[in-house]
Design a protein around this motif. Structure first.
Motif, PDB file in Angstrom:
ATOM      1  N   ALA A   1      -7.712  32.194   2.470  1.00 35.70           N
ATOM      2  CA  ALA A   1      -9.408  32.019   2.733  1.00 35.70           C
ATOM      3  C   ALA A   1      -9.932  33.190   2.420  1.00 35.70           C
TER       4      ALA A   1
ATOM      5  N   ALA B   1     -12.602  36.121   1.342  1.00 37.10           N
ATOM      6  CA  ALA B   1     -13.293  36.753   1.648  1.00 37.10           C
ATOM      7  C   ALA B   1     -14.423  36.923   1.288  1.00 37.10           C
TER       8      ALA B   1
ATOM      9  N   ASP C   1     -18.318  41.106   5.090  1.00 37.14           N
ATOM     10  CA  ASP C   1     -17.072  40.885   5.358  1.00 37.14           C
ATOM     11  C   ASP C   1     -16.316  42.288   6.320  1.00 37.14           C
TER      12      ASP C   1
ATOM     13  N   ASN D   1     -11.434  38.178   9.400  1.00 34.54           N
ATOM     14  CA  ASN D   1     -12.355  38.805   8.970  1.00 34.54           C
ATOM     15  C   ASN D   1     -13.044  38.989  10.305  1.00 34.54           C
TER      16      ASN D   1
ATOM     17  N   ILE E   1     -12.605  43.104   7.290  1.00 32.22           N
ATOM     18  CA  ILE E   1     -11.304  43.024   7.327  1.00 32.22           C
ATOM     19  C   ILE E   1     -10.196  43.713   8.351  1.00 32.22           C
TER      20      ILE E   1
ATOM     21  N   LEU F   1      -7.551  35.916   6.550  1.00 30.59           N
ATOM     22  CA  LEU F   1      -8.287  35.322   5.132  1.00 30.59           C
ATOM     23  C   LEU F   1      -6.749  35.489   4.233  1.00 30.59           C
TER      24      LEU F   1
ATOM     25  N   GLU G   1     -11.060  34.921  11.360  1.00 26.26           N
ATOM     26  CA  GLU G   1     -10.174  33.568  10.873  1.00 26.26           C
ATOM     27  C   GLU G   1      -9.900  34.638   9.877  1.00 26.26           C
TER      28      GLU G   1
ATOM     29  N   THR H   1      -8.074  43.161  -0.826  1.00 26.07           N
ATOM     30  CA  THR H   1      -7.236  42.706   0.737  1.00 26.07           C
ATOM     31  C   THR H   1      -6.000  42.642   0.810  1.00 26.07           C
TER      32      THR H   1
END
Lengths: 154, 145
Positions: free
Chosen positions: A104, A106, A110, A138, A112, A144, A142, A78
Motif C-alpha cells: 500500500a 504511504a 504518515d 502507518n 511509519i 504498507l 494499515e 519504507t
C-alpha cells in the motif's frame, strides 16, 4: 518469549549488543522502529540520495497526472526503515537476505512503524540463521509493506 | 507490450563515495556513526564506512537501470510503481567501492486483465576485486491504460 531480552539488548550501544541464536525463539518480536512522520523534505532528500528521479515522490502535479492522489513515499524509503529495524537489532553484516513487497502507498505526514517477528530457526551453510517476518504499518495500522529477512546469529 | 524476457543490458559501473553513503543514511533518518565514521567502521571490521542494507538498489538507480527497461517498453515512469525488492548479500558495499553491475529481465506478466504489467529483473553487483557483493531482484508494476 524472549522479548524482554531483545528489548534490553536493543537499548545497548549498537556496537556492544549481541543477540545470540540461543536467546531467540520462533514467535519472538524484534524491537520495533518508530520514526517521526515522513516529511516532503525527507522525500526530496531521499529522491536525491537514492538516485530516484521519479517526480511522483516530490511533485503533486506529476503524481496526479500519473493517476495518484498526490505525492507518495518511495517504497524503498519504507523498506529502508525495515532495514533500520533489522540493523538496530543485529549487526548489519549478519544480514543474508532481505526482501519486501510493497502492498500500500504511504503519503507525506504518515507515521511509519517497522516491526518484525522471528518465524523460524535453522542451520544453513554451517551457520545459525533465523527467518524474520517484517512489516511496516502507518498510523492507522494499515500494512504498507511486507517483508522477510534471513539473519545469521552467533 | 513487448516481451523483454531474456534481455540483458550492458554492464554498468558506479563508484560509491563516503559522502553518498552519509547522505543516504541521513535521508533514511539513521544516525548510526557506522555510516559516517571510518574508525567506527574499522572497529566493526569494515574496510571503510558500509552502506545501509537497501543501498544496492540506489546503485542500480544511479545507473538508471530500471529506467532502461521502461524506455524499452515505451512506458512513462509516472505510471510505474515498485512492486517488490529483494537483496541477497554476499559482501558489504563500502565507501571506495567501484561496483560493476549487470541487469537482465527474467519475467514479465499481466495481472487484473491486463490493467497491470509486472516486469521482473535481476541485477548482480560486484566490486573492483570482482567479488560478488549482492544480487537484487526487482519487480516493477506498470499501470496500463
Amino acid at each position: 518469549m524472549a522479548e524482554p531480552v531483545l528489548e534490553r539488548v536493543a537499548d545497548a550501544p549498537k556496537t556492544a549488543r549481541r543477540v545470540g541464536f540461543a536467546d531467540v525463539e520462533a514467535g519472538d518480536s524484534i524491537p520495533s522502529l518508530v520514526v517521526p512522520p515522513v516529511s516532503r523534505l525527507q522525500l526530496a532528500l531521499f529522491a536525491g540520495a537514492a538516485a530516484d528521479p521519479n517526480p511522483i515522490h516530490v511533485d503533486d502535479e506529476a503524481a496526479r497526472a500519473g493517476g495518484l492522489p498526490g505525492v507518495i513515499v518511495h517504497g524503498m524509503l519504507t523498506m529502508a526503515l525495515l532495514g533500520r529495524a533489522l540493523t538496530q537489532w543485529v549487526p548489519q553484516r549478519q544480514l543474508r537476505t532481505f526482501s519486501a513487497r510493497f502492498v500500500a502507498m504511504a503519503f507525506p505526514g504518515d507515521t511509519i512503524t517497522a516491526s518484525g517477528r522471528i518465524t523460524a530457526k535453522s542451520v544453513c551453510d554451517g551457520e545459525n540463521r533465523v527467518d524474520v517476518e517484517l512489516f511496516a504499518v502507518n498510523q492507522r495500522g494499515e500494512r504498507l509493506l511486507q517483508g522477510v529477512a534471513t539473519v545469521a546469529l552467533p | 507490450m513487448q516481451n523483454l524476457v531474456g534481455r540483458e543490458y550492458p554492464p554498468f559501473c558506479v563508484a560509491v563515495e563516503r559522502r553518498w553513503i552519509r547522505t543516504f543514511a541521513d535521508a533514511i533518518g539513521d544516525d548510526d556513526p557506522l555510516y559516517r565514521d571510518r574508525q567506527v567502521a574499522a572497529a566493526a571490521g569494515y574496510a571503510d564506512v558500509p552502506a545501509p542494507p537497501t543501498f544496492g538498489f540506489s546503485v542500480a538507480m544511479e545507473a538508471a537501470q530500471p529506467l532502461l527497461v521502461l524506455a524499452d517498453l515505451g512506458v512513462d515512469k509516472t505510471r510505474t510503481m515498485h512492486g517488490e525488492q529483494s537483496f541477497a548479500y554476499e559482501r558489504p558495499i563500502v565507501a571506495g567501492d567501484v561496483l560493476t553491475g549487470t541487469q537482465k529481465v527474467v519475467d514479465m506478466y499481466d495481472r487484473k486483465g491486463g490493467a497491470l504489467t509486472f516486469v521482473v529483473t535481476q541485477t548482480t553487483l560486484a566490486n573492483q576485486r570482482e567479488e560478488r557483493v549482492c544480487d537484487l531482484r526487482t519487480v516493477i508494476v506498470i499501470r496500463n491504460g
